[in-house]
Write a protein that holds these residues in place. Structure first.
Motif, PDB file in Angstrom:
ATOM      1  N   ALA A 138       0.746  -1.280   0.200  1.00  0.00           N
ATOM      2  CA  ALA A 138      -0.137  -0.282  -0.015  1.00  0.00           C
ATOM      3  C   ALA A 138       0.952   1.043  -0.073  1.00  0.00           C
ATOM      4  CB  ALA A 138      -0.976  -0.029   1.003  1.00  0.00           C
ATOM      5  N   MET A 139       1.844   1.135   0.692  1.00  0.00           N
ATOM      6  CA  MET A 139       2.881   2.402   0.619  1.00  0.00           C
ATOM      7  C   MET A 139       3.305   2.557  -0.539  1.00  0.00           C
ATOM      8  SD  MET A 139       3.538   4.710   3.310  1.00  0.00           S
ATOM      9  CE  MET A 139       3.093   3.996   4.841  1.00  0.00           C
ATOM     10  N   LYS A 140       3.953   1.457  -1.182  1.00  0.00           N
ATOM     11  CA  LYS A 140       4.488   1.454  -2.372  1.00  0.00           C
ATOM     12  C   LYS A 140       3.771   2.069  -3.713  1.00  0.00           C
ATOM     13  CE  LYS A 140       8.108  -2.075  -2.272  1.00  0.00           C
ATOM     14  NZ  LYS A 140       8.425  -3.143  -2.566  1.00  0.00           N
ATOM     15  N   SER A 141       2.310   1.806  -3.435  1.00  0.00           N
ATOM     16  CA  SER A 141       1.364   2.669  -4.212  1.00  0.00           C
ATOM     17  C   SER A 141       1.026   3.880  -4.061  1.00  0.00           C
ATOM     18  CB  SER A 141       0.163   1.531  -4.512  1.00  0.00           C
ATOM     19  OG  SER A 141      -0.260   1.461  -3.490  1.00  0.00           O
ATOM     20  N   CYS A 142       1.289   4.326  -2.976  1.00  0.00           N
ATOM     21  CA  CYS A 142       0.739   5.714  -2.440  1.00  0.00           C
ATOM     22  C   CYS A 142       1.551   6.797  -3.122  1.00  0.00           C
ATOM     23  CB  CYS A 142       0.909   5.891  -1.114  1.00  0.00           C
ATOM     24  SG  CYS A 142       0.830   7.378  -0.332  1.00  0.00           S
ATOM     25  N   ARG A 143       0.894   7.945  -3.592  1.00  0.00           N
ATOM     26  CA  ARG A 143       1.615   8.946  -4.533  1.00  0.00           C
ATOM     27  C   ARG A 143       1.772   9.989  -3.554  1.00  0.00           C
ATOM     28  NH1 ARG A 143       3.853   5.497  -6.799  1.00  0.00           N
ATOM     29  NH2 ARG A 143       2.844   4.492  -8.383  1.00  0.00           N
ATOM     30  N   GLU A 144       0.844  10.507  -2.645  1.00  0.00           N
ATOM     31  CA  GLU A 144       0.907  11.496  -2.035  1.00  0.00           C
ATOM     32  C   GLU A 144       0.422  11.771  -0.361  1.00  0.00           C
ATOM     33  OE1 GLU A 144      -1.585  15.539  -2.776  1.00  0.00           O
ATOM     34  OE2 GLU A 144      -0.906  14.618  -4.919  1.00  0.00           O
ATOM     35  N   GLY A 145       1.168  12.204   0.239  1.00  0.00           N
ATOM     36  CA  GLY A 145       0.887  12.296   1.668  1.00  0.00           C
ATOM     37  C   GLY A 145       1.337  11.098   2.481  1.00  0.00           C
ATOM     38  N   CYS A 146       2.253  10.173   2.055  1.00  0.00           N
ATOM     39  CA  CYS A 146       3.036   9.006   2.314  1.00  0.00           C
ATOM     40  C   CYS A 146       4.318   8.943   2.780  1.00  0.00           C
ATOM     41  CB  CYS A 146       2.460   8.093   1.855  1.00  0.00           C
ATOM     42  SG  CYS A 146       2.629   8.279  -0.135  1.00  0.00           S
ATOM     43  N   SER A 147       5.053  10.183   3.146  1.00  0.00           N
ATOM     44  CA  SER A 147       6.384  10.125   3.363  1.00  0.00           C
ATOM     45  C   SER A 147       6.585  10.363   4.950  1.00  0.00           C
ATOM     46  CB  SER A 147       6.994  11.007   2.504  1.00  0.00           C
ATOM     47  OG  SER A 147       6.465  12.480   2.879  1.00  0.00           O
ATOM     48  N   LEU A 148       7.955   9.947   5.342  1.00  0.00           N
ATOM     49  CA  LEU A 148       8.204  10.290   6.586  1.00  0.00           C
ATOM     50  C   LEU A 148       8.627  11.710   6.859  1.00  0.00           C
ATOM     51  CD1 LEU A 148      10.536   7.211   7.561  1.00  0.00           C
ATOM     52  CD2 LEU A 148       8.773   8.094   8.906  1.00  0.00           C
ATOM     53  N   SER A 149       8.707  12.462   7.904  1.00  0.00           N
ATOM     54  CA  SER A 149       8.873  13.659   7.829  1.00  0.00           C
ATOM     55  C   SER A 149      10.499  13.964   8.062  1.00  0.00           C
ATOM     56  CB  SER A 149       8.078  14.522   9.004  1.00  0.00           C
ATOM     57  OG  SER A 149       8.387  13.861  10.136  1.00  0.00           O
ATOM     58  N   THR A 153       8.469   3.397   3.148  1.00  0.00           N
ATOM     59  CA  THR A 153       8.600   1.862   2.506  1.00  0.00           C
ATOM     60  C   THR A 153       9.875   1.228   2.870  1.00  0.00           C
ATOM     61  OG1 THR A 153       7.516   2.797   0.254  1.00  0.00           O
ATOM     62  CG2 THR A 153       8.473   0.587   0.180  1.00  0.00           C
ATOM     63  N   ASP A 154      10.723   1.967   3.116  1.00  0.00           N
ATOM     64  CA  ASP A 154      12.068   1.265   3.698  1.00  0.00           C
ATOM     65  C   ASP A 154      11.623   0.730   4.965  1.00  0.00           C
ATOM     66  OD1 ASP A 154      13.520   1.608   1.377  1.00  0.00           O
ATOM     67  OD2 ASP A 154      14.544   3.218   2.153  1.00  0.00           O
ATOM     68  N   LEU A 155      11.080   1.846   5.752  1.00  0.00           N
ATOM     69  CA  LEU A 155      10.635   1.353   7.146  1.00  0.00           C
ATOM     70  C   LEU A 155       9.616   0.188   7.369  1.00  0.00           C
ATOM     71  CD1 LEU A 155      10.156   1.942  10.177  1.00  0.00           C
ATOM     72  CD2 LEU A 155       8.366   3.482   9.634  1.00  0.00           C
ATOM     73  N   VAL A 208      11.964  -2.966   6.524  1.00  0.00           N
ATOM     74  CA  VAL A 208      12.795  -3.375   7.846  1.00  0.00           C
ATOM     75  C   VAL A 208      11.528  -3.914   8.877  1.00  0.00           C
ATOM     76  CG1 VAL A 208      14.050  -2.120   9.980  1.00  0.00           C
ATOM     77  CG2 VAL A 208      14.567  -1.528   7.659  1.00  0.00           C
ATOM     78  N   TYR A 209      10.447  -3.530   9.067  1.00  0.00           N
ATOM     79  CA  TYR A 209       9.438  -3.907   9.912  1.00  0.00           C
ATOM     80  C   TYR A 209       9.485  -5.494   9.681  1.00  0.00           C
ATOM     81  CZ  TYR A 209       5.019  -4.772  11.743  1.00  0.00           C
ATOM     82  OH  TYR A 209       3.911  -5.370  12.344  1.00  0.00           O
ATOM     83  N   VAL A 210       9.135  -5.807   8.287  1.00  0.00           N
ATOM     84  CA  VAL A 210       8.654  -7.241   7.927  1.00  0.00           C
ATOM     85  C   VAL A 210       9.975  -7.921   8.197  1.00  0.00           C
ATOM     86  CG1 VAL A 210       8.161  -8.728   5.864  1.00  0.00           C
ATOM     87  CG2 VAL A 210       6.888  -6.291   6.357  1.00  0.00           C
ATOM     88  N   ASN A 211      11.078  -7.533   7.767  1.00  0.00           N
ATOM     89  CA  ASN A 211      12.337  -8.517   7.705  1.00  0.00           C
ATOM     90  C   ASN A 211      12.906  -8.666   9.235  1.00  0.00           C
ATOM     91  OD1 ASN A 211      12.635  -8.553   4.825  1.00  0.00           O
ATOM     92  ND2 ASN A 211      14.148  -6.986   4.708  1.00  0.00           N
ATOM     93  N   PHE A 212      12.536  -7.625  10.020  1.00  0.00           N
ATOM     94  CA  PHE A 212      12.790  -7.894  11.576  1.00  0.00           C
ATOM     95  C   PHE A 212      11.948  -8.939  12.173  1.00  0.00           C
ATOM     96  CE2 PHE A 212      12.970  -6.514  16.050  1.00  0.00           C
ATOM     97  CZ  PHE A 212      14.363  -6.677  16.225  1.00  0.00           C
ATOM     98  N   LEU A 213      10.534  -8.884  11.879  1.00  0.00           N
ATOM     99  CA  LEU A 213       9.637 -10.042  12.163  1.00  0.00           C
ATOM    100  C   LEU A 213       9.912 -11.340  11.593  1.00  0.00           C
ATOM    101  CD1 LEU A 213       5.914  -8.242  11.986  1.00  0.00           C
ATOM    102  CD2 LEU A 213       8.062  -8.300  13.974  1.00  0.00           C
ATOM    103  N   ARG A 214      10.390 -11.446  10.607  1.00  0.00           N
ATOM    104  CA  ARG A 214      10.654 -12.639   9.701  1.00  0.00           C
ATOM    105  C   ARG A 214      12.124 -13.153  10.349  1.00  0.00           C
ATOM    106  NH1 ARG A 214      11.777 -11.438   4.258  1.00  0.00           N
ATOM    107  NH2 ARG A 214      12.272 -13.727   4.191  1.00  0.00           N
TER     108      ARG A 214
END
Length: 185
Positions: free
Chosen positions: A50-61, A156-158, A161-167
């Motif tokens: 979902a984050m990869k397909s987001c175009r606007e308003g989906c970034s880290l500050s 997206t990178d966050l 990392v979250y998925v890989n840390f859980l896995r």
């Protein structure tokens, strides 16, 4: 009189059924069942898509500190359970901090449910660790002193990392948890 007889027969029937019931092996306790972790990983992947397909308003500050996800199995095996648990718990704490920042930076409302799920899942994993009698983690005053970290600047990178840390490290810790080991006779 008939009512007393019926109750007595019912009690007798229940006792007989209990005695004749075939013995079933007891399943693993739910806290040791990795299907829950697998569900969290799937939700994390969904959030990443979902984050990869987001175009606007989906970034880290701003950039966030996250745990390293790479596992050197020789080093991991040499650590005692407490050291492994502290590494996982510090990583979970870093991820909670990062998701809190992500939650305030993302303005795309469609992504908020994914972020909220990820935060709830991190809290659930911490509860599972407590239920496994893994010592409570006390977070540091800042992430600056933590080892095995790096910085990401995209949502997206966050999530990756979250998925890989859980896995990786979370799964390894749960697999090796003393409370989850079955007695071998």
């Amino acid at each position: 009189m008939l009512q007393k007889t019926n109750r007595g027969l019912l009690a007798l029937l229940l006792m007989v059924l209990e005695w004749t019931r075939p013995g079933l092996p007891s399943p693993l306790r739910p806290i040791c069942d990795l299907r829950v972790l697998n569900h969290f990983i799937k939700e994390g992947r969904d959030a990443e898509v979902a984050m990869k397909s987001c175009r606007e308003g989906c970034s880290l500050s701003e950039s966030v500190t996250v745990p390293q996800t790479r596992v050197d199995f020789d080093v991991w095996e040499k650590k005692n359970g407490l050291e492994q648990a502290q590494e996982v718990q510090s990583g979970l704490w870093l991820l909670q901090q990062a998701f809190s920042l992500l939650q305030t930076s993302v303005t795309n409302t469609a992504l908020h449910s994914h972020i909220d799920n990820s935060i709830r899942n991190l809290l659930s994993i911490n509860a599972v660790l407590r239920s496994l009698n893994i010592q409570e983690y006390t977070p540091p005053a800042s992430a600056a002193g933590l080892e095995a970290t790096w910085t990401v600047s995209s949502a997206t990178d966050l999530l990756q990392v979250y998925v890989n840390f859980l896995r990786g490290k979370v799964r390894l810790l749960l697999l090796d948890a003393q409370a989850c080991q079955q007695d071998v006779s």
